[in-house]
Write a protein that holds these residues in place. Structure first.
Motif, PDB file in Angstrom:
ATOM      1  N   ASN A  52       0.827  -1.208   0.000  1.00 48.26           N
ATOM      2  CA  ASN A  52       0.000   0.000   0.000  1.00 48.26           C
ATOM      3  C   ASN A  52       0.860   1.258   0.000  1.00 48.26           C
ATOM      4  O   ASN A  52       0.504   2.257  -0.623  1.00 48.26           O
ATOM      5  CB  ASN A  52      -0.970  -0.011   1.190  1.00 48.26           C
ATOM      6  CG  ASN A  52      -2.141  -0.939   0.953  1.00 48.26           C
ATOM      7  OD1 ASN A  52      -2.522  -1.196  -0.195  1.00 48.26           O
ATOM      8  ND2 ASN A  52      -2.717  -1.448   2.016  1.00 48.26           N
ATOM      9  N   LEU A 104      -7.228   4.069   0.314  1.00 51.50           N
ATOM     10  CA  LEU A 104      -7.219   3.047   1.356  1.00 51.50           C
ATOM     11  C   LEU A 104      -8.423   3.207   2.283  1.00 51.50           C
ATOM     12  O   LEU A 104      -8.861   4.336   2.539  1.00 51.50           O
ATOM     13  CB  LEU A 104      -5.934   3.152   2.187  1.00 51.50           C
ATOM     14  CG  LEU A 104      -4.622   3.018   1.426  1.00 51.50           C
ATOM     15  CD1 LEU A 104      -3.448   3.294   2.353  1.00 51.50           C
ATOM     16  CD2 LEU A 104      -4.505   1.649   0.781  1.00 51.50           C
ATOM     17  N   GLN A 108      -6.831  -0.060   6.511  1.00 48.01           N
ATOM     18  CA  GLN A 108      -5.604  -0.098   5.701  1.00 48.01           C
ATOM     19  C   GLN A 108      -4.716   1.101   6.011  1.00 48.01           C
ATOM     20  O   GLN A 108      -3.496   0.966   6.092  1.00 48.01           O
ATOM     21  CB  GLN A 108      -5.943  -0.111   4.209  1.00 48.01           C
ATOM     22  CG  GLN A 108      -6.561  -1.398   3.728  1.00 48.01           C
ATOM     23  CD  GLN A 108      -7.121  -1.244   2.324  1.00 48.01           C
ATOM     24  OE1 GLN A 108      -7.747  -0.243   1.982  1.00 48.01           O
ATOM     25  NE2 GLN A 108      -6.887  -2.246   1.495  1.00 48.01           N
TER      26      GLN A 108
END
Length: 174
Positions: A52, A104, A108
């Motif tokens: 991410n 996100l 997350q």
């Protein structure tokens, strides 16, 4: 001068349908081979915080958080944890546009921030002793509040850090 402006305007009007990108998608266009499956939105993907970071942060803050000060992208390497040492800094890390407006979901983003703030991560030992990890609920609450004056808030937080004896590297300065 007015006739010249009219000629240029007319040329632009005549040329625009041919010079602009296609606005209406081609519904008959097929996906590239191997890419036929419907894509999973990032907020539903189960990527690691490291992935991410690559997808949401690396473009501006670069591979290890070194940033690009000449483009007003601050360095995070060995420094970002210092924001947790001053009032308002914890909220700030969630509310900066790159965090709050990322694709996100709240969990997350919490996981990504916690990953970055680990002392063996991008924070590089700058996080305070007993760092309390972000929770999904905390991120959700902070994300709802925007920052109106990002440079001003950031400058204020850096000034608070200096007052408690934290040296601010040039690559972190606004």
């Amino acid at each position: 001068m007015q006739s010249f402006t009219r000629i240029i305007s007319l040329c632009l009007i005549l040329a625009s349908p041919f010079g602009e990108a296609r606005v209406i998608p081609d519904t008959t266009q097929k996906p590239a081979p191997g890419n036929e499956a419907q894509q999973t939105p990032l907020s539903q993907a189960n990527y690691s915080p490291a992935v991410n970071y690559q997808l949401q942060c690396l473009g501006c803050h670069l591979t290890n958080g070194e940033g690009a000060p000449r483009n007003d992208i601050p360095q995070m390497t060995d420094f970002v944890g210092n924001f947790l040492k001053v009032e308002g800094g914890r909220e700030f890390l969630v509310q900066v546009p790159g965090s709050s407006q990322s694709a996100l979901n709240d969990q997350q983003l919490a996981d990504l921030l916690n990953w970055m703030l680990k002392n063996d991560g991008i924070a590089g030992g700058s996080s305070p002793e007993g760092f309390k990890p972000y929770s999904r609920a905390e991120v959700s609450a902070y994300r709802k509040e925007g920052i109106q004056d990002l440079p001003g808030v950031r400058r204020h937080l850096l000034e608070q850090m200096e007052k408690i004896g934290i040296t601010i590297p040039e690559a972190v300065m606004p």
